[in-house]
Scaffold this motif. Structure first.
Motif, PDB file in Angstrom:
ATOM      1  N   LYS A   1       0.773  -1.185  -0.171  1.00 22.32           N
ATOM      2  CA  LYS A   1       0.083  -0.077   0.046  1.00 22.32           C
ATOM      3  C   LYS A   1       0.676   1.189   0.054  1.00 22.32           C
TER       4      LYS A   1
ATOM      5  N   SER B   1       2.555   2.859   2.604  1.00 18.60           N
ATOM      6  CA  SER B   1       2.302   4.072   3.812  1.00 18.60           C
ATOM      7  C   SER B   1       3.870   4.422   4.065  1.00 18.60           C
ATOM      8  N   ASN B   2       4.982   3.599   3.948  1.00 18.65           N
ATOM      9  CA  ASN B   2       6.218   4.087   4.291  1.00 18.65           C
ATOM     10  C   ASN B   2       6.823   4.963   3.191  1.00 18.65           C
TER      11      ASN B   2
ATOM     12  N   HIS C   1      11.701  -3.559   8.316  1.00 19.09           N
ATOM     13  CA  HIS C   1      11.089  -4.694   8.612  1.00 19.09           C
ATOM     14  C   HIS C   1      10.443  -4.385   9.775  1.00 19.09           C
ATOM     15  N   PRO C   2       9.057  -5.179   9.859  1.00 23.64           N
ATOM     16  CA  PRO C   2       8.179  -4.892  11.081  1.00 23.64           C
ATOM     17  C   PRO C   2       8.476  -5.994  12.277  1.00 23.64           C
TER      18      PRO C   2
ATOM     19  N   GLN D   1       3.351   0.038  12.581  1.00 17.32           N
ATOM     20  CA  GLN D   1       3.610   0.647  11.456  1.00 17.32           C
ATOM     21  C   GLN D   1       3.721   2.062  11.640  1.00 17.32           C
TER      22      GLN D   1
END
Ligand code: GRF
Length: 208
Positions: free
Chosen positions: A14, A16-17, A113-114, A180
């Protein structure tokens, strides 16, 4: 570093970053930097839409459309050369970069990386899979990591990590949301360190 940053963002999702990086540039938190192109291997990636609506060149380049890996890599390299890219940001790009690109941009490719690498990284560790694995393993904290990219998935010297505590009733979705928020803060911070020449590699150890 005097030279301005010409950034290529690689994204499959998507975006967002990507948006967080664009916002940091627009608000003046990131100086002397420009996102010059966005490359995606997914035609319907939100990141491509974000690029277009910000007047950034957007490219859909998928390996399925090339007869071999070399041609696919060349298509990517042509775009990077055309825009004189000097920093690559992976932001939810679900394909491993070919060694030829990693070598050409050695120490000029960052990934977010999450999770707190080296835990919960590697092939298949993306999206909610990561957060599910963290919760199932009984971890009490997780977080996000920005690192330099080498030839392996989610691997290379770490630049910034920030952690969050897990709530007792944490779900993969709630954890993703929390993390996020951190990502959108630390990715621009890491790019700033890079832009200011504050990341120095000595024997694979980062000095800030
Ligand atoms: C982020 O969670 C990032 O850490 C991971 O992929 C996700 C991309 O999200 N590598 P977005 O497309 O930037 O919203």
């Amino acid at each position: 570093m005097n030279e301005g940053l010409k950034i290529a963002v690689f994204a499959s999702g998507k975006g967002s970053n990507l948006q967080a990086i664009i916002d940091a540039i627009e608000s003046g938190k990131l100086l002397n930097s420009e996102v010059v192109c966005v490359i995606s291997n997914k035609k319907d990636a939100g990141a491509l839409e974000i690029a277009k609506s910000n007047g950034i060149s957007a490219y859909y380049i998928a390996s399925e459309n090339y007869s071999n890996r070399d041609d696919f890599d060349s298509a990517i390299i042509d775009v990077l050369n055309f825009h004189s890219v000097n920093l690559i940001l992976l932001a939810g790009y679900l394909k491993l970069l070919s060694p030829i690109i990693v070598q050409k941009y050695r120490n000029r490719i960052l990934n977010i990386h999450p999770a707190l690498l080296p835990k919960f990284g590697g092939k298949g560790m993306y999206g909610l899979n990561v957060h599910r694995a963290v919760i199932e393993s009984g971890e009490k904290i997780s977080g996000a990591t920005v690192h330099l990219v080498d030839e392996e998935y989610d691997h290379g010297p770490i630049i910034i990590q920030e952690s969050v505590e897990l709530d007792p009733d944490e779900t993969p979705e709630s954890l993703q949301k929390k993390i996020q928020k951190i990502e959108h803060k630390i990715y621009p911070e890491a790019v700033k360190l890079f832009a200011e020449g504050k990341i120095k590699i000595q024997n694979e150890i980062i000095m800030k």
